[in-house]
Write an enzyme that holds these catalytic residues in place. Sequence first.
Site, mmCIF file in Angstrom:
data_model
loop_
_atom_site.group_PDB
_atom_site.id
_atom_site.type_symbol
_atom_site.label_atom_id
_atom_site.label_comp_id
_atom_site.label_asym_id
_atom_site.label_seq_id
_atom_site.Cartn_x
_atom_site.Cartn_y
_atom_site.Cartn_z
ATOM 1 N N ILE A 248 0.967 -1.209 -0.221
ATOM 2 C CA ILE A 248 -0.088 0.031 -0.110
ATOM 3 C C ILE A 248 0.868 1.239 0.014
ATOM 4 O O ILE A 248 0.736 2.112 -0.735
ATOM 5 C CB ILE A 248 -0.765 -0.039 1.411
ATOM 6 C CG1 ILE A 248 -1.939 -1.175 1.010
ATOM 7 C CG2 ILE A 248 -1.774 1.275 1.326
ATOM 8 C CD1 ILE A 248 -2.691 -1.363 2.551
ATOM 9 N N CYS A 303 1.587 1.084 8.268
ATOM 10 C CA CYS A 303 2.430 -0.140 9.081
ATOM 11 C C CYS A 303 1.303 -1.040 9.768
ATOM 12 O O CYS A 303 0.087 -0.338 10.068
ATOM 13 C CB CYS A 303 3.469 0.267 10.048
ATOM 14 S SG CYS A 303 2.937 1.682 10.993
ATOM 15 N N PRO A 304 1.484 -2.135 9.803
ATOM 16 C CA PRO A 304 0.268 -2.822 10.424
ATOM 17 C C PRO A 304 0.552 -2.562 12.076
ATOM 18 O O PRO A 304 1.340 -2.043 12.675
ATOM 19 C CB PRO A 304 0.875 -4.507 10.450
ATOM 20 C CG PRO A 304 2.234 -4.501 10.289
ATOM 21 C CD PRO A 304 2.500 -3.048 9.520
ATOM 22 N N ARG A 332 -4.218 1.544 10.633
ATOM 23 C CA ARG A 332 -4.849 1.086 11.953
ATOM 24 C C ARG A 332 -4.926 2.225 12.803
ATOM 25 O O ARG A 332 -3.917 2.958 13.293
ATOM 26 C CB ARG A 332 -4.094 -0.309 12.252
ATOM 27 C CG ARG A 332 -4.110 -1.397 11.655
ATOM 28 C CD ARG A 332 -5.644 -2.066 11.661
ATOM 29 N NE ARG A 332 -5.895 -3.282 10.985
ATOM 30 C CZ ARG A 332 -6.172 -3.352 9.751
ATOM 31 N NH1 ARG A 332 -6.624 -2.295 9.138
ATOM 32 N NH2 ARG A 332 -5.923 -4.465 9.016
ATOM 33 N N ASP A 356 -8.866 7.301 8.159
ATOM 34 C CA ASP A 356 -9.826 6.310 7.776
ATOM 35 C C ASP A 356 -9.969 5.212 9.039
ATOM 36 O O ASP A 356 -10.928 4.290 8.662
ATOM 37 C CB ASP A 356 -9.604 5.721 6.454
ATOM 38 C CG ASP A 356 -10.595 4.819 5.755
ATOM 39 O OD1 ASP A 356 -11.841 5.359 5.993
ATOM 40 O OD2 ASP A 356 -10.441 3.757 5.292
ATOM 41 N N GLU A 361 -13.963 0.712 16.680
ATOM 42 C CA GLU A 361 -14.724 0.729 15.174
ATOM 43 C C GLU A 361 -15.776 -0.183 15.531
ATOM 44 O O GLU A 361 -15.392 -1.626 15.626
ATOM 45 C CB GLU A 361 -13.804 0.412 14.090
ATOM 46 C CG GLU A 361 -12.644 1.228 13.673
ATOM 47 C CD GLU A 361 -11.619 0.890 12.665
ATOM 48 O OE1 GLU A 361 -10.747 1.812 12.275
ATOM 49 O OE2 GLU A 361 -11.967 0.050 12.054
ATOM 50 N N HIS A 382 -13.402 3.874 7.713
ATOM 51 C CA HIS A 382 -12.686 2.730 7.386
ATOM 52 C C HIS A 382 -13.246 1.981 6.372
ATOM 53 O O HIS A 382 -13.269 0.821 5.972
ATOM 54 C CB HIS A 382 -12.628 1.686 8.467
ATOM 55 C CG HIS A 382 -11.476 0.791 8.533
ATOM 56 N ND1 HIS A 382 -10.995 0.076 9.883
ATOM 57 C CD2 HIS A 382 -10.881 0.115 7.407
ATOM 58 C CE1 HIS A 382 -10.114 -0.829 9.306
ATOM 59 N NE2 HIS A 382 -9.937 -0.602 8.039
#
Length: 415
Positions: A248, A303-304, A332, A356, A361, A382
């Site tokens: 991404i 990043c994750p 995230r 986003d 959430e 999101h």
Amino acid sequence: KLKHSSMAFRGRVHAATGRPFHWPYCATASLGVAWAAVRTRSATGVTLFSGHGSSGGVRSWRVSVGSRGVAQLTRPLRIVVLDAGTLAFDHGVWQEMFRAAFATTSQAAVDLKLHDVTTASEVVLQRARGATIVATNKVPLGAEVLRDLRTAEGGLGLVCSLATGFNQVDVAAARVLGIDVCNIPDYASSSTAQHTLALLLALCNRVETHSRSVEAGGWERSPHFWYQESDLVEIRGRDIGLIGLGSIGGRFVEMVRSFQPARILAFTPSKRAFAGKSGPGGVIWAGSIEEVFAQSDIISLHCPLTPTNQRMVNAELLDRMRPGALLVNAARGGLVDEQALADALRSGQCRGAALDVLTTEPPDPRRPSPLVGLPNCLVTPHYGWSSIESRKRLLEEVVRNVRSWVSGTPQNLVN
């Protein structure tokens, strides 16, 4: 004759766990059973092969027990999807894709159970008990739930994350329990990168703010042929910083480069030793996250979320940011300390943020995010990943993950 190789176990199922052998993913267990089998000169695994069609022509699992067993049993392959509604496809689309995937095989029938929403852990256990494969997008599967599902009749063998991220699954516990976990890599790179750019442009141009102002009569009241509600920010000549540079981030670099930024910095832990050197797409590797924040006018997170980087964008890091810099996060929500960012936005240390994702959430109305409603913070629900093309790729890859695991050649394993 049983050989000391992974191929000797391909297509077989572990007698104790009921899972297909995978090399090298289950190397320890496979070698242990192999050695025991050699010593006793009898196979201790069980072999999967296609059974006779049941009523309606449905095929089913037939488990042939090795020389130490005396019985045979037949059952369908049970798959439970806990939050199918997150993909926004009719159930018929899921069913047809799985039906087509297994129509050309003689391995198994598929008993596919689809639930649009699953909440409490006891509901998870009720719905998933007895399943061989469970799929989840956001429904948490912690160690206790995994243990219960593993020891239940049928024995959970595979968890499919319906996303690239897999932090909703306790992958360490799954590994200990002998449960495979797979994800869906690189299905939404273009869509998410495009939305990241849209968030950045929304901060820079404030198109929606001006459109609403015009609707409210602002232009009609202007003494000139033009007016503005906020300054327009040019990307050209500014420094852009990325935290993370996967698929991404790489696509985002390709897109944003056309705006002619002065330079693009990127930090990822694996490239720390290359600080100051050029990377893919002409990016310059940074030596730390702090360096990116201190030297960038625009910062984008790619990043994750891991146990070690939760709320890494905290008050201390934001204080290192160039005054008036912009922050974009389509990765995230848990990466950001929301209260610290809200304080930086109010003080002007951070000129604007576009997100986003949020930590919770959907947001909890009893504990609302401090970021929602701030005039210099844009929040979208999101949905940057959710183009129809991305969702189709995701579902297709879910089916491939299941089929490859069933055939004994698993793909996209993360544990």
